[in-house]
Design a protein around this motif. Structure first.
Motif, PDB file in Angstrom:
ATOM      1  N   ALA A 163      -3.715  -3.521   7.152  1.00  0.00           N
ATOM      2  CA  ALA A 163      -2.495  -2.824   7.556  1.00  0.00           C
ATOM      3  C   ALA A 163      -1.274  -3.719   7.361  1.00  0.00           C
ATOM      4  CB  ALA A 163      -2.596  -2.379   9.010  1.00  0.00           C
ATOM      5  N   LEU A 164      -1.399  -4.981   7.699  1.00  0.00           N
ATOM      6  CA  LEU A 164      -0.284  -5.922   7.557  1.00  0.00           C
ATOM      7  C   LEU A 164       0.099  -6.096   6.091  1.00  0.00           C
ATOM      8  CD1 LEU A 164       1.694  -7.967   8.715  1.00  0.00           C
ATOM      9  CD2 LEU A 164      -0.147  -9.675   8.684  1.00  0.00           C
ATOM     10  N   ARG A 165      -0.900  -6.110   5.233  1.00  0.00           N
ATOM     11  CA  ARG A 165      -0.639  -6.263   3.800  1.00  0.00           C
ATOM     12  C   ARG A 165       0.257  -5.133   3.292  1.00  0.00           C
ATOM     13  NH1 ARG A 165      -5.688  -5.825   1.887  1.00  0.00           N
ATOM     14  NH2 ARG A 165      -6.118  -7.943   2.606  1.00  0.00           N
ATOM     15  N   TYR A 166      -0.012  -3.900   3.758  1.00  0.00           N
ATOM     16  CA  TYR A 166       0.832  -2.782   3.337  1.00  0.00           C
ATOM     17  C   TYR A 166       2.177  -2.799   4.069  1.00  0.00           C
ATOM     18  CZ  TYR A 166       2.947   1.749   2.942  1.00  0.00           C
ATOM     19  OH  TYR A 166       3.870   2.731   2.743  1.00  0.00           O
ATOM     20  N   VAL A 214       1.214  14.067   5.605  1.00  0.00           N
ATOM     21  CA  VAL A 214       1.238  12.609   5.577  1.00  0.00           C
ATOM     22  C   VAL A 214       1.307  12.174   4.117  1.00  0.00           C
ATOM     23  CG1 VAL A 214      -0.074  12.401   7.725  1.00  0.00           C
ATOM     24  CG2 VAL A 214      -1.285  12.371   5.543  1.00  0.00           C
ATOM     25  N   LEU A 215       1.521  10.882   3.919  1.00  0.00           N
ATOM     26  CA  LEU A 215       1.586  10.336   2.569  1.00  0.00           C
ATOM     27  C   LEU A 215       0.389   9.439   2.301  1.00  0.00           C
ATOM     28  CD1 LEU A 215       5.377   9.407   2.332  1.00  0.00           C
ATOM     29  CD2 LEU A 215       4.238  11.446   1.431  1.00  0.00           C
ATOM     30  N   LEU A 216      -0.355   9.759   1.260  1.00  0.00           N
ATOM     31  CA  LEU A 216      -1.435   8.894   0.816  1.00  0.00           C
ATOM     32  C   LEU A 216      -0.828   7.620   0.247  1.00  0.00           C
ATOM     33  CD1 LEU A 216      -4.547   8.661   0.142  1.00  0.00           C
ATOM     34  CD2 LEU A 216      -3.930   9.516  -2.135  1.00  0.00           C
ATOM     35  N   LYS A 217      -1.342   6.468   0.666  1.00  0.00           N
ATOM     36  CA  LYS A 217      -0.762   5.209   0.205  1.00  0.00           C
ATOM     37  C   LYS A 217      -1.650   4.442  -0.763  1.00  0.00           C
ATOM     38  CE  LYS A 217       3.272   5.505   1.809  1.00  0.00           C
ATOM     39  NZ  LYS A 217       4.393   5.607   0.859  1.00  0.00           N
ATOM     40  N   TYR A 218      -2.924   4.602  -0.680  1.00  0.00           N
ATOM     41  CA  TYR A 218      -3.800   4.108  -1.750  1.00  0.00           C
ATOM     42  C   TYR A 218      -5.190   4.699  -1.578  1.00  0.00           C
ATOM     43  CZ  TYR A 218      -4.925   0.330   1.663  1.00  0.00           C
ATOM     44  OH  TYR A 218      -5.258  -0.392   2.779  1.00  0.00           O
TER      45      TYR A 218
END
Length: 211
Positions: free
Chosen positions: A119-122, A62-66
């Motif tokens: 979640a929406l913000r990202y 998976v990809l870490l997003k923050y």
């Protein structure tokens, strides 16, 4: 196939307890930045390990997003296999391997859903193609062929041809709140340096582990 002789010799610099930041998240940020500076491919890619109530483990990239003091965040379809396992058993592990620096970081903790607002913000920052892809794939479900996805993508392009792509109700993020963070530095003769932060009450205990 015997591949016992397939090996690389590590040559990393010493990694001592005195090199550590008292805060493991700040230490992770330091190593993460160094990996970016040496152009480590997919620096935010990591292996996420989960296990459901049956105890059978699964792992995927998976990809870490923050990340911040509260934990490490990734996003996925909330009906996916990984999400189902997290619902049954929130104990997870996340492993980064930065080959360019001969380093690994293993994070063990508990995963929890983030808020819809977060979640929406990202989601709003994602490329439009990725937003549409979130609507297309019923992640981890069996499909007959790829054309099913391509037809669904065409359908979503028509459906959301104007305006913003909305956040799917089945897509969101998970935050891993760490209980342990281990930093691994490859060294010669397989005598690697392993330093682990372990959460005890409200403090971090640092321990050196045998390689």
């Amino acid at each position: 196939m015997d591949i016992g002789d397939l090996r690389s010799e590590y040559s990393g610099q010493p990694f001592r307890r005195g090199d550590l930041d008292p805060d493991p998240v700040k230490q992770f940020a330091h190593w993460f930045q160094q990996a970016r500076e040496v152009a480590q491919p997919e620096v935010n890619a990591c292996t996420l390990a989960t296990a459901g109530i049956d105890g059978r483990p699964s792992a995927r990239t998976v990809l870490l997003k923050y990340f911040d003091a509260d934990g490490f965040v990734f996003f996925t379809n909330t009906h996916s296999h990984k999400a189902q396992q997290i619902a049954e058993n929130p104990a997870v592990a996340m492993l980064f391997f930065w080959q360019t620096l001969e380093r690994q970081v293993c994070i063990r903790g508990v995963a929890e859903k983030i808020s819809t607002t977060e979640a929406l913000r990202y989601f709003a920052r994602r490329p439009r193609g990725s937003q549409l892809g979130a609507w297309v794939s019923e992640q981890s479900s069996v499909i007959t062929n790829r054309s099913v996805l391509e037809m669904k993508l065409d359908e979503m392009k028509r459906k959301f041809s104007t305006g913003d792509v909305p956040l799917p109700s089945f897509w969101g993020g998970y935050r891993i709140r760490p209980a342990e963070i281990e930093f691994w530095q490859g060294r010669a003769s397989r005598l690697h340096d392993r330093l682990r932060y372990r959460r005890v009450d409200d403090a971090w205990v640092i321990e050196r582990l045998a390689p």
